[in-house]
Design a protein around this motif. Structure first.
Motif, PDB file in Angstrom:
ATOM      1  N   SER A  82       0.843  -1.182   0.000  1.00 27.70           N
ATOM      2  CA  SER A  82       0.000   0.000   0.000  1.00 27.70           C
ATOM      3  C   SER A  82       0.883   1.239   0.000  1.00 27.70           C
ATOM      4  N   VAL A 113      -3.489   4.250  -1.263  1.00 26.55           N
ATOM      5  CA  VAL A 113      -4.363   4.771  -0.208  1.00 26.55           C
ATOM      6  C   VAL A 113      -5.050   6.029  -0.701  1.00 26.55           C
ATOM      7  N   GLN A 121       0.943   6.470   6.147  1.00 27.58           N
ATOM      8  CA  GLN A 121      -0.053   5.419   6.157  1.00 27.58           C
ATOM      9  C   GLN A 121       0.357   4.131   5.450  1.00 27.58           C
TER      10      GLN A 121
END
Length: 128
Positions: A82, A113, A121
């Motif tokens: 991710s 994301v 993140q």
């Protein structure tokens, strides 16, 4: 969650302890570790809400090292990486997705994301 539908899966989440160069140089990794632990808990919670059991840990700041460490103890059959969108992603600038595909010889899915999410993140999921 979509990749797990209709089949049993084991999921490991590795949240790299991402740090700035200056903080790394100053040996100040506490904030990076704390942020990684928060990302890990959020990720595990979201998977649990989707009915997917998972576990994980905070990993090395280098995503390829974090993956290598995870694969040493978890025999995955695919990787999910991710990242932020291309214009905000240091990992994409360093070609981490392609390098992981080449280095580990496993199928690698790349998930971007949503924009507006905090800068730290990115997580790595390893599935078997």
């Amino acid at each position: 969650a979509a990749r797990a539908v209709g089949r049993p899966v084991d999921v490991v989440i590795v949240a790299p302890a991402l740090n700035s160069r200056l903080r790394h140089w100053m040996s100040d990794g506490d904030g990076a570790r704390r942020n990684a632990e928060e990302r890990l808990e959020r990720s595990l919670g979201l998977l649990a809400d989707a009915g997917i059991a998972a576990y994980g840990w905070v990993g090395d700041a280098d995503p390829l090292v974090a993956l290598e460490d995870a694969l040493a103890i978890f025999a995955a059959d695919q990787l999910i990486i991710s990242t932020h969108p291309e214009q905000r992603s240091n990992w994409l600038a360093r070609d981490v997705v392609a390098r992981a595909r080449e280095r580990f010889g496993l199928p690698v899915a790349h998930v971007v994301v949503e924009s507006g999410v905090r800068d730290d993140q990115a997580v790595v999921a390893v599935m078997a």
